[in-house]
Design a protein around this motif. Structure first.
Motif, PDB file in Angstrom:
ATOM      1  N   CYS A 253       0.848  -1.185   0.000  1.00  9.54           N
ATOM      2  CA  CYS A 253       0.000   0.000   0.000  1.00  9.54           C
ATOM      3  C   CYS A 253       0.888   1.242   0.000  1.00  9.54           C
ATOM      4  CB  CYS A 253      -0.921   0.023   1.224  1.00  9.54           C
ATOM      5  SG  CYS A 253      -1.948  -1.473   1.377  1.00  9.54           S
ATOM      6  N   ARG A 254       0.725   2.052  -1.004  1.00  5.22           N
ATOM      7  CA  ARG A 254       1.549   3.249  -1.127  1.00  5.22           C
ATOM      8  C   ARG A 254       0.662   4.414  -1.539  1.00  5.22           C
ATOM      9  NH1 ARG A 254       6.873   3.655  -0.905  1.00  5.22           N
ATOM     10  NH2 ARG A 254       7.955   5.432  -1.847  1.00  5.22           N
TER      11      ARG A 254
ATOM     12  N   ALA B   4      -3.017   1.222   8.293  1.00  6.48           N
ATOM     13  CA  ALA B   4      -1.704   1.496   8.880  1.00  6.48           C
ATOM     14  C   ALA B   4      -1.064   2.719   8.235  1.00  6.48           C
ATOM     15  CB  ALA B   4      -0.792   0.281   8.736  1.00  6.48           C
ATOM     16  N   LEU B   5      -1.231   2.871   6.933  1.00  7.04           N
ATOM     17  CA  LEU B   5      -0.680   4.027   6.237  1.00  7.04           C
ATOM     18  C   LEU B   5      -1.384   5.303   6.677  1.00  7.04           C
ATOM     19  CD1 LEU B   5       1.155   5.289   4.155  1.00  7.04           C
ATOM     20  CD2 LEU B   5      -0.489   4.640   2.375  1.00  7.04           C
ATOM     21  N   ALA B   6      -2.729   5.252   6.800  1.00  7.93           N
ATOM     22  CA  ALA B   6      -3.468   6.432   7.244  1.00  7.93           C
ATOM     23  C   ALA B   6      -3.051   6.832   8.652  1.00  7.93           C
ATOM     24  CB  ALA B   6      -4.973   6.158   7.188  1.00  7.93           C
TER      25      ALA B   6
ATOM     26  N   PRO C   1      -4.238   7.123  -3.179  1.00  4.19           N
ATOM     27  CA  PRO C   1      -5.393   6.832  -4.036  1.00  4.19           C
ATOM     28  C   PRO C   1      -6.676   6.764  -3.214  1.00  4.19           C
ATOM     29  CG  PRO C   1      -4.290   4.801  -3.496  1.00  4.19           C
ATOM     30  CD  PRO C   1      -3.479   5.895  -2.858  1.00  4.19           C
ATOM     31  N   ALA C   2      -7.743   6.264  -3.863  1.00  2.00           N
ATOM     32  CA  ALA C   2      -9.055   6.187  -3.202  1.00  2.00           C
ATOM     33  C   ALA C   2      -9.002   5.273  -1.990  1.00  2.00           C
ATOM     34  CB  ALA C   2     -10.119   5.708  -4.202  1.00  2.00           C
ATOM     35  N   GLU C   3      -8.216   4.204  -2.026  1.00  2.00           N
ATOM     36  CA  GLU C   3      -8.121   3.284  -0.885  1.00  2.00           C
ATOM     37  C   GLU C   3      -7.613   3.995   0.365  1.00  2.00           C
ATOM     38  OE1 GLU C   3      -7.710   0.802  -4.612  1.00  2.00           O
ATOM     39  OE2 GLU C   3      -6.988   2.751  -3.863  1.00  2.00           O
TER      40      GLU C   3
ATOM     41  N   ALA D   7      -9.495   4.584   3.968  1.00  2.00           N
ATOM     42  CA  ALA D   7      -8.858   4.240   5.246  1.00  2.00           C
ATOM     43  C   ALA D   7      -8.954   5.403   6.226  1.00  2.00           C
ATOM     44  CB  ALA D   7      -7.399   3.848   5.011  1.00  2.00           C
ATOM     45  N   PHE D   8      -8.782   6.645   5.725  1.00  2.00           N
ATOM     46  CA  PHE D   8      -8.949   7.805   6.594  1.00  2.00           C
ATOM     47  C   PHE D   8     -10.381   7.875   7.139  1.00  2.00           C
ATOM     48  CE2 PHE D   8      -5.100   9.882   4.682  1.00  2.00           C
ATOM     49  CZ  PHE D   8      -4.462  10.169   5.880  1.00  2.00           C
TER      50      PHE D   8
END
Length: 353
Positions: free
Chosen positions: A252-253, A293-295, A310-312, A316-317
């Motif tokens: 996920c980036r 985890a990225l958010a 991106p939209a993903e 997540a946010f």
């Protein structure tokens, strides 16, 4: 007019600041005659400085490279920067600790008293990130060879040892054929040196550990430069070391605009890419093993987040926002004695304030 010794130092300082100096311009800057400039140049040559003269009406002078290292001239800021660099050389992984210590002693000995006092108060303790691997030292000669091949764009021929194999290059009789690669960049990552290169045998971009490389001579032919994927070596290397599936990137980036200057964000980003986006904003590209985890990782910068892709990542946010909102309105849980756990009691008991 300055005394001869002071004038020579001024002349040398000017010669070190640019490649070519017209004689007339030097005379103007030093407020002396062109004839005096010629005499001073001759004096510097007698001291070992290789100064090249160009003829003609616009002739001038250039400080060239000699067979021996002549005395060097540093201003105060350069001298302090040099001492700092030598003190931190032990953490470079280049195997130059002893040479750096000797160079530091030499530099300190000739520093003026005012600078010697300043640098003697500077004590640097290198604290590395906890890791399970050691950082093998790389010989300075190997790094110079690799760097020269990168600069000259010459195909590199080398032996490459595996972790369990004996040192490469010890005996070529029964060794496999030399690896062949087009060197692109020599970089450091987490205390180790790596060579980013196009592997000619595997026809792919690879990162080679420099401590496992034993160069063979001579180098191969010169090659035309290739475009590194993405065009940014830092982002390319970060992606290579983060990817676990061989794809060269984390699963996920995402990318966001943070309402914080890049200078405030960059020190806390170890595996991402930070770019300026105006005086008060920066663009941050980061990867993680899941979108939540990225958010969450992006939220730790305590800044307004804009332009999320991106939209993903946007989803997540939204997911975390609802989860955090529920947590904020949930009733407090109770301790073992039946009393509710509040912010004050959690702080007194060692919990987060």
């Amino acid at each position: 007019m300055q005394k001869t010794s002071a004038r020579l130092l001024s002349l040398l300082s000017l010669l070190q600041t640019r490649r070519d100096w017209p004689g007339a311009l030097l005379a103007e800057r030093l407020e002396i005659s062109p004839r005096t400039v010629r005499r001073d140049v001759d004096r510097l040559r007698e001291l070992g400085y290789p100064i090249v003269t160009s003829k003609g009406p616009d002739g001038g002078y250039r400080l060239g490279a000699g067979t021996q290292l002549p005395p060097l001239l540093f201003d105060d800021e350069q001298a302090v920067a040099l001492v700092i660099a030598l003190r931190t050389a032990a953490t470079s992984g280049a195997g130059t600790e002893e040479a750096a210590a000797r160079a530091l002693a030499t530099v300190r000995q000739v520093l003026p008293a005012r600078l010697r006092h300043r640098v003697d108060t500077l004590h640097v303790t290198a604290v590395e990130r906890p890791t399970t691997h050691t950082s093998p030292q790389v010989g300075g000669a190997v790094l110079v060879t690799l760097g020269a091949a990168v600069h000259a764009r010459e195909t590199l021929r080398f032996d490459y040892s595996s972790p369990s194999a004996p040192p490469a290059g010890a005996d070529h009789t029964d060794s496999p054929p030399a690896r062949r690669a087009e060197p692109h960049h020599l970089i450091t990552w987490n205390g180790r040196w790596y060579l980013v290169a196009w592997d000619l045998d595997r026809e792919d971009w690879r990162t080679f550990r420099a401590d496992r490389i034993t160069p063979r001579t001579p180098n191969g032919p010169r090659f035309p430069p290739r475009d590194l994927p993405g065009g940014d070596v830092a982002a390319f290397v970060a992606a290579r070391f983060q990817g676990a599936d061989g794809s060269g990137a984390p699963p996920c980036r995402g990318q966001v605009i943070l309402r914080r200057p890049a200078s405030e964000v960059a020190p806390y980003v170890h595996d991402g890419v930070v770019e300026e986006h105006g005086p008060h904003h920066c663009r941050l590209t980061l990867g993680a093993w899941s979108w939540p985890a990225l958010a969450a990782a992006l939220g730790r910068f305590d800044a307004d987040v804009e332009a999320v892709t991106p939209a993903e990542l946007r989803s997540a946010f939204d997911h975390l926002a609802r989860r955090y909102a529920d947590a904020a309105t949930a009733p407090p849980h109770t301790r073992g004695d039946g009393q509710p756990v509040t912010k004050d009691t959690a702080s007194r008991s060692g919990g987060p304030g």
